[in-house]
Design an enzyme around this catalytic site. Structure first.
Site: not given
Ligand code: IPE
Ligand code: IPE
Ligand code: MG
Length: 252
Positions: A34, A51, A80, A83, A145, A198, A204
Site C-alpha cells: 500500500d 504503481h 475486489t 475496481w 519460492l 502492510r 486494517r
Molecule cells: C489494499 O489497499 C489493496 C492492495 C494493496 C492491493 P487499498 O489502498 O485498496 O486499501 P484501503 O482502501 O485503503 O482500505
Molecule cells: C496500493 O497503493 C496499490 C493498489 C491498491 C493497487 P494505493 O494506490 O492504494 O496507494 P494509496 O493508498 O492511495 O497511497
Molecule cells: Mg491504498
C-alpha cells in the site's frame, strides 16, 4: 526434495510453535503493498507513476525473501474493491501488471520461482488473464519460492466462492470442519501466512486473507510500498522473530 509446504509442516509440529519467540524466519510472508498513490502525490506525479514505481520493487524483495529463508510470498496486487477507482487508474494498473509479467517471467523462472494466482479471473482483462495462466503453467514445477499473486482478490469473495464450491460438491454439513473450508479457499494446499506486512501505515486488513490470517503476526510500517526495500523487509522479519506465538496456548 522438500517442498515448501512440507517444510512448513515440520515448522509447526511439536514444541516449536510454543517457544517464547520464533527465532526463525517466517515460512510464509504476505504483503499488503500500500501507499503507491501517496508516494506519487508527494512527488507531484500521477498515481499511476506510483504503481509503476511499486513494481520496480519486486526483484529486490524476491531476492531478499530467498536470502531470508522465506518459502512463500503472497503479494496483494489488486483487491475486489479496487475496481471502484477511476477507470484510468484501473486500466493503468492492469497494463503495468501485464508488462511486469512480460518483463520478469524469464528471470523468475530462472530463479526457481513458482508463480500462482489467487482471486477471481472474471473482470481481469483477457490479455492479462492469458499472461497469468502462462506464467503459472510455465513455473509450476519450480520449488525455490512460491510467489502467490493476489489479483482481483477479496477475502469475503474467497469465502463465498468456497461455500458455493462446497455446496456444488454436495458436501454434507457433518463433514465440514475448518480444514475442509481451508481446502476450498483459493490458497488450498498453502500454509497460512506467518507474517503479514502492510506498508503506508494503515492498520486494517482491507479484505486480505481474512480466514488465513487468524494467527498471523502483523507488521505495519509507515514506509510507502515503492520505498520498501530489503532493509525494511529485514526489519519486519526481525520483528517477527521476536514475537511470542502462543496460538491460544501458554508459553513454556
Ligand atoms: C489494499 O489497499 C489493496 C492492495 C494493496 C492491493 P487499498 O489502498 O485498496 O486499501 P484501503 O482502501 O485503503 O482500505
Ligand atoms: C496500493 O497503493 C496499490 C493498489 C491498491 C493497487 P494505493 O494506490 O492504494 O496507494 P494509496 O493508498 O492511495 O497511497
Ligand atoms: Mg491504498
Amino acid at each position: 526434495m522438500t517442498t515448501p509446504v512440507a517444510a512448513y509442516d515440520q515448522s509447526v509440529s511439536g514444541d516449536r510453535a510454543m517457544t517464547a519467540s520464533n527465532e526463525r524466519s517466517p515460512n510464509h510472508v504476505a504483503i499488503i503493498m500500500d501507499g503507491n498513490g501517496r508516494w506519487a502525490r508527494k512527488r507531484n506525479l500521477p498515481r499511476v507513476a506510483g504503481h509503476q514505481a511499486g513494481t520496480n520493487n519486486l526483484r529486490r524483495i524476491l531476492r531478499a525473501c530467498v536470502d531470508q529463508g522465506v518459502k512463500i510470498l503472497t503479494l496483494y496486487a489488486f483487491s475486489t474493491e479496487n475496481w471502484r477507482r477511476p477507470e484510468d487508474e484501473v486500466n493503468g494498473i492492469m497494463r503495468i501488471l501485464e508488462t511486469v509479467i512480460e518483463r520478469e517471467l524469464d528471470e523468475l523462472h530462472r530463479n526457481g520461482v513458482q508463480v500462482r494466482h489467487i482471486g477471481r479471473m472474471d473482470r481481469v482483462p483477457v490479455g492479462l488473464q492469458e499472461k497469468i495462466r502462462f506464467a503459472v503453467e510455465r513455473t509450476r514445477l519450480n520449488e525455490r519460492l512460491i510467489l502467490n499473486v493476489a489479483l482481483n482478490y477479496g477475502g469475503r469473495a474467497e469465502i463465498v466462492d468456497a461455500v458455493k464450491a462446497m455446496l456444488a460438491a454436495g458436501l454434507h454439513p457433518d463433514f465440514i470442519d475448518e480444514d475442509t473450508i481451508s481446502r476450498y479457499l483459493y490458497t488450498c494446499g498453502l500454509p497460512d501466512p506467518d507474517l503479514i506486512i502492510r506498508t503506508s501505515g494503515e492498520y486494517r486488513t482491507s479484505n486480505f486473507l481474512i480466514w488465513q490470517s487468524a494467527y498471523s503476526e502483523y507488521y505495519v510500517t509507515d514506509v510507502y510500498w515503492p520505498d520498501f526495500d530489503e532493509n525494511e523487509l529485514k526489519k519486519a522479519i526481525e520483528y517477527f522473530k521476536k514475537r511470542d506465538r502462543r496460538f491460544g496456548g501458554v508459553t513454556r
